[in-house]
Motif scaffolding. Structure first.
Motif, PDB file in Angstrom:
ATOM      1  N   THR A 251       0.820  -1.219   0.000  1.00 54.49           N
ATOM      2  CA  THR A 251       0.000   0.000   0.000  1.00 54.49           C
ATOM      3  C   THR A 251       0.854   1.271   0.000  1.00 54.49           C
ATOM      4  O   THR A 251       0.341   2.365   0.232  1.00 54.49           O
ATOM      5  CB  THR A 251      -0.932   0.034   1.229  1.00 54.49           C
ATOM      6  N   ARG A 252       2.132   1.125  -0.260  1.00 52.01           N
ATOM      7  CA  ARG A 252       3.078   2.261  -0.262  1.00 52.01           C
ATOM      8  C   ARG A 252       2.945   3.090   1.019  1.00 52.01           C
ATOM      9  O   ARG A 252       2.889   4.319   0.986  1.00 52.01           O
ATOM     10  CB  ARG A 252       2.865   3.153  -1.490  1.00 52.01           C
ATOM     11  N   ALA A 253       2.896   2.386   2.129  1.00 54.15           N
ATOM     12  CA  ALA A 253       2.710   3.082   3.407  1.00 54.15           C
ATOM     13  C   ALA A 253       4.044   3.486   4.029  1.00 54.15           C
ATOM     14  O   ALA A 253       4.066   4.171   5.045  1.00 54.15           O
ATOM     15  CB  ALA A 253       1.940   2.190   4.370  1.00 54.15           C
ATOM     16  N   LEU A 254       5.162   3.049   3.428  1.00 55.88           N
ATOM     17  CA  LEU A 254       6.460   3.263   4.066  1.00 55.88           C
ATOM     18  C   LEU A 254       7.377   4.153   3.254  1.00 55.88           C
ATOM     19  O   LEU A 254       7.371   4.118   2.021  1.00 55.88           O
ATOM     20  CB  LEU A 254       7.170   1.910   4.245  1.00 55.88           C
ATOM     21  N   LYS A 255       8.153   4.944   3.944  1.00 58.26           N
ATOM     22  CA  LYS A 255       9.317   5.580   3.324  1.00 58.26           C
ATOM     23  C   LYS A 255      10.390   5.731   4.398  1.00 58.26           C
ATOM     24  O   LYS A 255      10.088   5.717   5.600  1.00 58.26           O
ATOM     25  CB  LYS A 255       8.968   6.921   2.682  1.00 58.26           C
ATOM     26  N   ILE A 256      11.634   5.835   3.945  1.00 54.58           N
ATOM     27  CA  ILE A 256      12.746   6.003   4.880  1.00 54.58           C
ATOM     28  C   ILE A 256      13.323   7.387   4.631  1.00 54.58           C
ATOM     29  O   ILE A 256      13.581   7.757   3.491  1.00 54.58           O
ATOM     30  CB  ILE A 256      13.852   4.951   4.633  1.00 54.58           C
ATOM     31  N   VAL A 257      13.521   8.152   5.678  1.00 52.52           N
ATOM     32  CA  VAL A 257      14.126   9.474   5.501  1.00 52.52           C
ATOM     33  C   VAL A 257      15.374   9.572   6.370  1.00 52.52           C
ATOM     34  O   VAL A 257      15.499   8.877   7.378  1.00 52.52           O
ATOM     35  CB  VAL A 257      13.151  10.614   5.883  1.00 52.52           C
ATOM     36  N   LYS A 258      16.279  10.426   5.924  1.00 55.10           N
ATOM     37  CA  LYS A 258      17.460  10.690   6.736  1.00 55.10           C
ATOM     38  C   LYS A 258      16.998  11.527   7.917  1.00 55.10           C
ATOM     39  O   LYS A 258      16.215  12.453   7.766  1.00 55.10           O
ATOM     40  CB  LYS A 258      18.487  11.441   5.899  1.00 55.10           C
ATOM     41  N   THR A 259      17.480  11.176   9.070  1.00 54.32           N
ATOM     42  CA  THR A 259      17.017  11.912  10.245  1.00 54.32           C
ATOM     43  C   THR A 259      17.482  13.367  10.185  1.00 54.32           C
ATOM     44  O   THR A 259      18.558  13.673   9.660  1.00 54.32           O
ATOM     45  CB  THR A 259      17.529  11.253  11.532  1.00 54.32           C
ATOM     46  N   ASP A 260      16.640  14.257  10.706  1.00 52.41           N
ATOM     47  CA  ASP A 260      17.077  15.650  10.763  1.00 52.41           C
ATOM     48  C   ASP A 260      17.633  15.979  12.159  1.00 52.41           C
ATOM     49  O   ASP A 260      17.933  17.127  12.455  1.00 52.41           O
ATOM     50  CB  ASP A 260      15.952  16.616  10.365  1.00 52.41           C
ATOM     51  N   HIS A 261      17.761  14.945  12.971  1.00 48.58           N
ATOM     52  CA  HIS A 261      18.444  15.125  14.249  1.00 48.58           C
ATOM     53  C   HIS A 261      19.864  15.612  13.935  1.00 48.58           C
ATOM     54  O   HIS A 261      20.511  15.098  13.031  1.00 48.58           O
ATOM     55  CB  HIS A 261      18.503  13.773  14.975  1.00 48.58           C
ATOM     56  N   THR A 262      20.323  16.599  14.656  1.00 48.32           N
ATOM     57  CA  THR A 262      21.587  17.197  14.219  1.00 48.32           C
ATOM     58  C   THR A 262      22.483  17.605  15.386  1.00 48.32           C
ATOM     59  O   THR A 262      22.008  17.863  16.494  1.00 48.32           O
ATOM     60  CB  THR A 262      21.297  18.439  13.343  1.00 48.32           C
ATOM     61  N   PHE A 263      23.752  17.599  15.093  1.00 48.45           N
ATOM     62  CA  PHE A 263      24.703  18.273  15.973  1.00 48.45           C
ATOM     63  C   PHE A 263      24.685  19.748  15.579  1.00 48.45           C
ATOM     64  O   PHE A 263      24.120  20.115  14.550  1.00 48.45           O
ATOM     65  CB  PHE A 263      26.119  17.729  15.770  1.00 48.45           C
ATOM     66  N   LYS A 264      25.337  20.576  16.339  1.00 47.51           N
ATOM     67  CA  LYS A 264      25.455  21.968  15.938  1.00 47.51           C
ATOM     68  C   LYS A 264      26.209  22.002  14.603  1.00 47.51           C
ATOM     69  O   LYS A 264      27.310  21.444  14.516  1.00 47.51           O
ATOM     70  CB  LYS A 264      26.233  22.751  16.996  1.00 47.51           C
ATOM     71  N   PRO A 265      25.603  22.558  13.557  1.00 42.60           N
ATOM     72  CA  PRO A 265      26.220  22.474  12.227  1.00 42.60           C
ATOM     73  C   PRO A 265      27.676  22.933  12.225  1.00 42.60           C
ATOM     74  O   PRO A 265      28.020  23.944  12.839  1.00 42.60           O
ATOM     75  CB  PRO A 265      25.347  23.408  11.378  1.00 42.60           C
ATOM     76  N   ASN A 266      28.507  22.155  11.527  1.00 42.93           N
ATOM     77  CA  ASN A 266      29.932  22.422  11.515  1.00 42.93           C
ATOM     78  C   ASN A 266      30.481  21.819  10.233  1.00 42.93           C
ATOM     79  O   ASN A 266      30.400  20.609  10.022  1.00 42.93           O
ATOM     80  CB  ASN A 266      30.569  21.750  12.747  1.00 42.93           C
ATOM     81  N   ALA A 267      31.012  22.662   9.354  1.00 44.93           N
ATOM     82  CA  ALA A 267      31.460  22.172   8.050  1.00 44.93           C
ATOM     83  C   ALA A 267      32.657  21.237   8.191  1.00 44.93           C
ATOM     84  O   ALA A 267      32.896  20.387   7.345  1.00 44.93           O
ATOM     85  CB  ALA A 267      31.817  23.345   7.149  1.00 44.93           C
ATOM     86  N   ASN A 268      33.411  21.367   9.251  1.00 48.85           N
ATOM     87  CA  ASN A 268      34.592  20.533   9.452  1.00 48.85           C
ATOM     88  C   ASN A 268      34.228  19.272  10.220  1.00 48.85           C
ATOM     89  O   ASN A 268      34.480  18.158   9.776  1.00 48.85           O
ATOM     90  CB  ASN A 268      35.656  21.353  10.193  1.00 48.85           C
ATOM     91  N   TRP A 269      33.588  19.435  11.367  1.00 45.12           N
ATOM     92  CA  TRP A 269      33.163  18.290  12.175  1.00 45.12           C
ATOM     93  C   TRP A 269      31.710  17.970  11.848  1.00 45.12           C
ATOM     94  O   TRP A 269      30.806  18.398  12.536  1.00 45.12           O
ATOM     95  CB  TRP A 269      33.354  18.600  13.660  1.00 45.12           C
ATOM     96  N   THR A 270      31.512  17.196  10.781  1.00 46.97           N
ATOM     97  CA  THR A 270      30.147  16.844  10.401  1.00 46.97           C
ATOM     98  C   THR A 270      29.625  15.783  11.361  1.00 46.97           C
ATOM     99  O   THR A 270      30.399  15.142  12.093  1.00 46.97           O
ATOM    100  CB  THR A 270      30.107  16.267   8.982  1.00 46.97           C
TER     101      THR A 270
END
Lengths: 501, 141
Positions: free
Chosen positions: A62-81
């Motif tokens: 029934t196309r009831a499922l999808k998987i998403v990347k979590t938006d749970h995050t650390f404090k954004p940091n371009a070096n320490w991802t």
């Protein structure tokens, strides 16, 4: 929990309005993410176990499922991802080497996408492949440098052994053990139907697949698993594996848990014993040593079969290839840093090796300069993703390509990159019988044949557009390529002009 | 004639065929509407100890169910055994006589069986087209 806790990477999103609690997701997930809660009367999910392989998503009626990347995050940091931080946490918790599967996913340049293909206009008409003959057949092996005549004046037609391919595509080395019996069978059946070759990898050849011998390249790797006279005589060609694009400079390790039943018998090692392939071949420390192995193999099989030497694309690849071309080998296969693997240390996979496009261009150029290009054919692999990549590879100087990841995708792989867990929900990178049977080789072989046919059509269209009617006429024809967004040095290495030049 | 064959070798026991069957014969326009309904499919996955296969009417050449039917509700047309629910009185003789357990009581009080989706909107067996691993095939025997 506590200091070792890492928030799950993916979240399972279930549309409760659509879910009919048929429990297909629960039955199909080898990672045991889904669970039917009898008290609540509905499905629940433990996303911490999810590897994002899409098996549940694909089978949900029934196309009831999808998987998403979590938006749970650390404090954004371009070096320490977040990824980098979590890797440190994991290593601090375990003290172990990080393992990964499939090809290098990092954001390095993809040169295929910075190369454009030419087409004919006005002065040299394009060819319509649906109306006119178009040759995609190619031969791999040592080519004679000059034409010789016999004593009776006729041409000497004795050529060194050649592999005949109906299209310049072969399936890369993937061992029985790293992939399942059914995956191997799919590749073997498809190779036979297509008139191309598949490669045993280093795990030996299962007795059931000897019937596909004329479409099989048998590999001899540093562990020498499953190598015996029958194996050598059955294959159409040998491949001496010196290195692999995903993990140049290191060996392999198939854990004992996967060495069961047929795998153990085929590899000729005891059940439960780890299959460890050393980093080097312990009898090869020079080109002269390599030459000895090349000629022992030829001697063992009456000089009737070509020998391939496979190396990973590394910094000195051109010089290494030059040595191999002088070693008596018939074909050099080069595996780029994006090549796949069933398991490799993450740091090696992501940081060692060079792009196949640059390696190919520099090897072809070097062999031409030294006048030994005819000594060997060149086969490249390490992320050939579509037919345009193949056309570009051939124009850069390849004779044919190896496809591994693309072939696995055709078999159902969803690139979740969890092969090393051994719980492949698609029945590919697993030895668990209940999972292996999920890949029906009838379907697998059909899909591989479809893929290669589709690419063959596209290759013909692109050749026709260039006004070329055979693969042979495209080989090394770098004038058919232009770079876009590349700097002078990159253009120089690739041996192509910039778009507009 | 073409019949449905189960291939145990490839059956994963996912039970999708049961849901596809129930949906095909439900008359509903979307499978989502099966939500909250306990399905009563005409095909059933037998499973024990890691072995699975889907069983539905074999459409026997000499069917015991048709022989035993007291009202003539079961009949053979072009090899396919059909049920006429108007004639069926729900005596369940067919259920007792089917050696494969492929006839079962229907919600409507009479019996139901696989009619190869010839009498519903699918037209060809929904269990076969929905099987992810070709473990159920519809072919000449």
């Amino acid at each position: 929990m506590g200091i070792n806790y890492v928030y799950p990477d993916y979240e399972v999103i279930r549309n409760i309005d659509r879910c009919i609690a048929c429990r297909v997701c629960e039955r199909q997930c080898a990672n045991e993410v889904h669970h039917y809660d009898k008290e609540l009367g509905k499905m629940t999910a433990d996303e911490s176990k999810c590897v994002n392989c899409h098996r549940c998503v694909s089978l949900c009626p029934t196309r009831a499922l999808k998987i998403v990347k979590t938006d749970h995050t650390f404090k954004p940091n371009a070096n320490w991802t977040g990824e980098t931080i979590n890797e440190v946490y994991r290593q601090a918790g375990t003290g172990g080497v990080l393992l990964s599967s499939m090809g290098n996913p990092k954001n390095y340049p993809i040169y295929w996408d910075k190369i454009l293909i030419n087409a004919s206009q006005v002065t040299n008409p394009p060819i319509d492949p649906l109306r006119e003959p178009m040759e995609t057949r190619t031969f791999l092996g040592k080519k004679p440098l000059d034409i010789k005549r016999n004593a009776d004046g006729c041409f000497d037609t004795n050529l060194p052994p050649q592999l005949e391919l109906s299209v310049p595509i072969m399936f890369s080395a993937m061992s029985l053990g790293s992939i399942s019996y059914n995956a191997h069978k799919s590749l073997a059946v498809a190779a036979e139907k297509l008139g191309i070759f598949y490669n045993t990898g280093e795990g030996g050849l299962h007795e059931d697949f000897y019937q596909y011998g004329k479409n099989t390249i048998v590999q001899i790797a540093s562990g020498r698993f499953g190598v015996h006279k029958g194996y050598l005589n059955t294959g159409a060609a040998f491949e001496i594996k010196m290195g692999q694009g995903a993990k140049p400079g290191i060996g392999g390790h198939l854990p004992g848990t996967k060495i069961v039943g047929d795998i153990s018998r085929t590899r000729m090692i005891p059940e439960g014993a780890d299959a460890i392939s050393p980093a080097p071949h312990h009898d090869i420390y020079s080109i002269e040593d390599l030459r000895q192995l090349v000629f022992s193999l030829k001697e063992a099989t009456d000089y009737k079969k070509p020998v391939i030497v496979k190396i990973a694309a590394v910094h000195n690849v051109a010089a290494i290839a030059s040595g191999i071309a002088r070693s008596g080998a018939d074909i050099i296969s080069i595996d780029g840093y994006r090549g796949g693997t069933g398991a490799a240390p993450t740091r090696i996979r992501d940081s060692v090796g060079i792009p196949i496009e640059l390696a190919l261009a520099s090897v072809d150029e070097r062999l031409r300069q030294e006048g030994i290009r005819g000594n060997v054919s060149i086969v490249v692999g390490g992320s050939i993703r579509n037919s345009a990549d193949i056309v570009k590879a051939i124009a850069l100087g390849a004779d044919a390509v190896y496809i591994g990841t693309s072939a696995l995708l055709a078999l159902g792989c969803h690139l979740c990159r969890s092969c090393h867990d051994g719980k492949c929900n698609w029945g590919i990178a697993t030895q668990r019988p209940d999972l292996v049977k999920r890949l029906n080789p009838e379907i697998g072989a059909e899909r591989l044949v479809n893929l290669v046919h589709a690419w063959e059509h596209e290759i013909k269209e692109m050749l026709g557009g260039m006004g070329i009617n055979s693969i042979e006429a495209l080989k090394g024809n770098r004038l058919m390529l232009r770079g876009i967004g590349l700097n002078q040095k990159e253009l120089e290495i690739l041996g192509i002009k910039h778009a507009g030049e | 004639m073409k019949r449905i064959y189960a291939r145990e070798e490839w059956c994963l026991g996912c039970h999708l065929c049961e849901y596809n069957c129930a949906f095909a014969n439900s008359g509903l326009d979307t499978m989502t509407k099966l939500k909250g309904i306990k399905i009563n499919p005409r095909i059933q996955v037998e499973e024990n100890d890691g072995i699975f296969y889907a069983v539905s009417c074999r459409h026997c050449e000499e069917p015991l169910c048709v022989k035993g039917c007291i009202t003539g509700a079961l009949s053979i047309k072009d090899g396919v055994i059909h049920i006429n629910k108007e004639k069926c009185v729900g005596c369940f003789t067919c259920i007792l006589s089917c050696p494969y357990g492929c006839i079962m009581p229907a919600e409507t009080g009479v019996i139901q069986k696989c009619e190869l989706c010839q009498t519903n909107s699918k037209g060809s067996p929904a269990c076969v087209s929905g099987c992810p691993n070709r473990a159920i095939v519809f072919e000449e025997g």
